[in-house]
Design a protein around this motif. Sequence first.
Motif, short mmCIF file in Angstrom:
data_model
loop_
_atom_site.label_atom_id
_atom_site.label_comp_id
_atom_site.label_asym_id
_atom_site.label_seq_id
_atom_site.Cartn_x
_atom_site.Cartn_y
_atom_site.Cartn_z
N VAL A 104 77.93 18.05 68.38
CA VAL A 104 77.49 17.81 66.86
C VAL A 104 78.71 17.05 66.19
CG1 VAL A 104 76.93 18.84 64.62
CG2 VAL A 104 75.81 19.62 66.95
N TYR A 105 79.92 17.51 66.53
CA TYR A 105 81.03 16.97 65.82
C TYR A 105 81.77 16.02 66.68
CZ TYR A 105 80.27 20.18 62.02
OH TYR A 105 79.31 20.87 61.25
N GLY A 106 81.05 15.11 67.52
CA GLY A 106 81.76 14.46 68.54
C GLY A 106 82.57 13.14 67.70
N ILE A 107 83.66 12.84 68.46
CA ILE A 107 84.74 11.94 67.48
C ILE A 107 84.31 10.60 67.72
CG2 ILE A 107 86.36 13.63 67.82
CD1 ILE A 107 87.72 11.88 69.99
N HIS A 108 83.33 10.20 68.61
CA HIS A 108 82.84 9.04 68.83
C HIS A 108 81.51 8.46 68.18
CE1 HIS A 108 86.42 8.51 71.38
NE2 HIS A 108 86.02 9.31 72.29
N GLN A 109 80.89 9.61 67.63
CA GLN A 109 79.72 9.18 66.94
C GLN A 109 79.78 8.35 65.73
OE1 GLN A 109 77.92 12.56 64.69
NE2 GLN A 109 79.64 13.68 65.15
N SER A 110 78.63 7.89 65.21
CA SER A 110 78.66 6.84 64.30
C SER A 110 79.24 7.45 62.74
CB SER A 110 77.13 6.43 64.13
OG SER A 110 77.14 5.64 62.74
N VAL A 111 79.76 6.63 62.00
CA VAL A 111 80.29 7.28 60.75
C VAL A 111 79.36 7.29 59.74
CG1 VAL A 111 82.75 6.11 61.28
CG2 VAL A 111 80.97 4.75 60.03
N THR A 112 78.12 7.02 60.06
CA THR A 112 77.03 7.23 59.09
C THR A 112 76.66 8.54 59.10
OG1 THR A 112 75.43 6.35 60.72
CG2 THR A 112 76.34 4.71 59.47
N ASN A 113 76.89 9.26 60.07
CA ASN A 113 76.70 10.71 60.37
C ASN A 113 77.49 11.64 59.38
OD1 ASN A 113 74.60 10.06 62.07
ND2 ASN A 113 75.74 10.62 63.92
N TRP A 114 77.02 11.82 58.19
CA TRP A 114 77.85 12.89 57.53
C TRP A 114 77.91 14.21 57.54
CZ3 TRP A 114 77.00 9.74 52.18
CH2 TRP A 114 77.63 8.45 52.15
N ILE A 115 78.79 15.09 57.14
CA ILE A 115 78.69 16.42 56.82
C ILE A 115 77.83 16.67 55.57
CG2 ILE A 115 80.59 17.12 58.35
CD1 ILE A 115 81.98 17.92 55.66
N ASN A 116 77.08 17.92 55.57
CA ASN A 116 76.44 17.94 54.17
C ASN A 116 77.00 19.28 53.57
OD1 ASN A 116 75.26 19.99 55.84
ND2 ASN A 116 73.65 20.44 54.34
N ILE A 117 78.27 19.66 53.80
CA ILE A 117 79.05 20.50 53.29
C ILE A 117 80.21 19.81 52.38
CG2 ILE A 117 80.05 21.21 55.37
CD1 ILE A 117 80.46 23.93 54.08
N SER A 118 80.71 20.21 51.13
CA SER A 118 81.72 19.33 50.69
C SER A 118 82.94 19.94 51.28
CB SER A 118 81.71 19.15 49.25
OG SER A 118 81.99 20.66 48.80
N GLU A 119 83.99 18.84 51.13
CA GLU A 119 85.38 19.18 51.65
C GLU A 119 86.04 20.37 50.78
OE1 GLU A 119 88.03 15.88 53.93
OE2 GLU A 119 87.39 15.05 51.82
N ARG A 120 85.36 20.17 49.55
CA ARG A 120 86.05 21.42 48.73
C ARG A 120 85.81 22.72 49.25
NH1 ARG A 120 82.89 23.79 44.66
NH2 ARG A 120 81.66 22.01 44.78
#
Length: 584
Positions: free
Chosen positions: A52-68
């Motif tokens: 799910v958090y693969g480092i080579h996946q597309s940059v268009t896959n965003w997390i839906n929890i804010s960094e804050r």
Amino acid sequence: MKNKRALAIVGLGPRGLSALENFLLQLRKEGELGHLKLLLFEMTGDFGNGQVYGIHQSVTNWINISERILCLDKRPTIDFKAYQIPSFPSYHEWVKKDFSKIDKSEADTYPPRAEVGEYLKERFETLIQPLLKASVASLIEEQVESVSLDDDKVSIKTSKREYTGIDELLLTIGHQPTELSEQMLKWEQFSSDKKSTTLFKSPYPIKNFLESPHLTPDSVVGLRGFGLAMIDVARGIANKFGTFVTENETDKKVRYQSDHTISNMLIPFSLDGLPPSPKPINALIDEWYQPTEKQITNFENIIQDKQIQRKADDPGFLIKAFAPIAAEIYLTLSEYYDVSGLSVQKVEAVVIAWMEDMKYSHPIILRQDQPAEKMMQDFIEMALGKKAISLDFCVGQVWRHLQPSIYDKLSYNECENIVCKKIIQLDEGLKRYSYGPPVESIQQMLALIKAGVMNVQFVNDPAINLTDDGWLLESDKKNVVVDMMINSVLDSPKIKLVDSPIVKSLLSADLAKAVHSELGVVTDERGYLISSDENNSVPIALLGRLAKGTVIGVDAILECFGKRSEQWAERSAKHFINCIENEE
């Protein structure tokens, strides 16, 4: 000489990483690890971050929890006699962001999942290197096919070999494939028979369809589902053929431009046609929906009451505990859907009615019979604080703030299994608000609609027929033929439908039993499986979404690093230490 005792962890994504860290933190009291053998299985090779958090996946896959609010705490130094596992910074330290000093009016940030994956992978690498050097741990990139138990020793069979004599097993295996629905089976057969059509049964990894020769500017792509995964899919395809240009940084408004002539390429649809609602744009607006400490305490005291839980026939006790908080907060908003004669009691009644039946309509609830595009625009304006707030939007945000309490106090509850199922259904029903995407994601979808790339006229449960040309979608006397279909609906953890060898082996060997036919397996409060034949725990623990039902709330990354891993680690480490001491 002490005999080595073996612990196996299957699934080394974020939850497996958290569990391993907590286990070692508990074991450091012993002072050395010469008696321990760790077998760490991760078939993808993505140790620490998982697929799910693969480092080579597309940059268009965003997390839906804010960094804050992505508060992944610092790992302290773990000292053993022969070596030391170094500390590792919190996520906020790692990204060099001090949110106590960032103005609350600044828009929240939502990085690509690959970036979070980099943090998790680096955190794992610093943990594992001393263990590998000391020959304490082994990393195994093999798919586990079955698990068995003989004389309290676990055996693990992979596609390559069998590992025996394991003292304890922890499963943190996350998403597992499930048996295809009747519709998907029919579509699979249809697609295999037609060279002109292409079916993708899963939205991830999105490179599967982005790299497909069948995806062209002339493609018409059906998107089954209208949630977060659909947004990742649509954003990925849009970025393949064009780009989003920011028009206004304050409200994240964008436009879509492409060198190709694209029309009606993306056709999303779902059973209800309701779009996800974005989260508030920043911390300042998000605070509008934050319950007070007193409200949280009162809420927790009610929902954790074992007597109330035992008497419950439905989630009404949870809804009634929640409704007064949502009603009070709603009437404190500077702008809300004003109806004459509103009082806390009247709003509370509407909250209860709507949460019991989300098709319930009322003047202070956003109309669901309007076009999806209009609903998306209204939600954006609410998230920006530029429009009067509807009660449903408010309820969703307040619920999000209370989810940690709900997940904590209602896990391992005294409710009947059917009530647990209904509580989870309630939480799932609210996820289009509480798990909503960032404002920018919805702005992008609106930009695609405005550019004619996305067509939402078929979004509400269209009739679907299979034709020589492809999938024929029909709604309100309009129709469109889709030549590529992408399923963006992620499987729910219905344990009896899980089509995974490891899970099937647990059930067939009676090492696990289901909470409910539509939920996961039964575990005790430390995460250990309860066998179906003896009704006792076995030396096999399971953390994560397949324990859904016993545990409420399992999917969020913050839950991966929550108390469940700590509770398992405390029990497991104590058991290992006791066994070693008894051998002396």
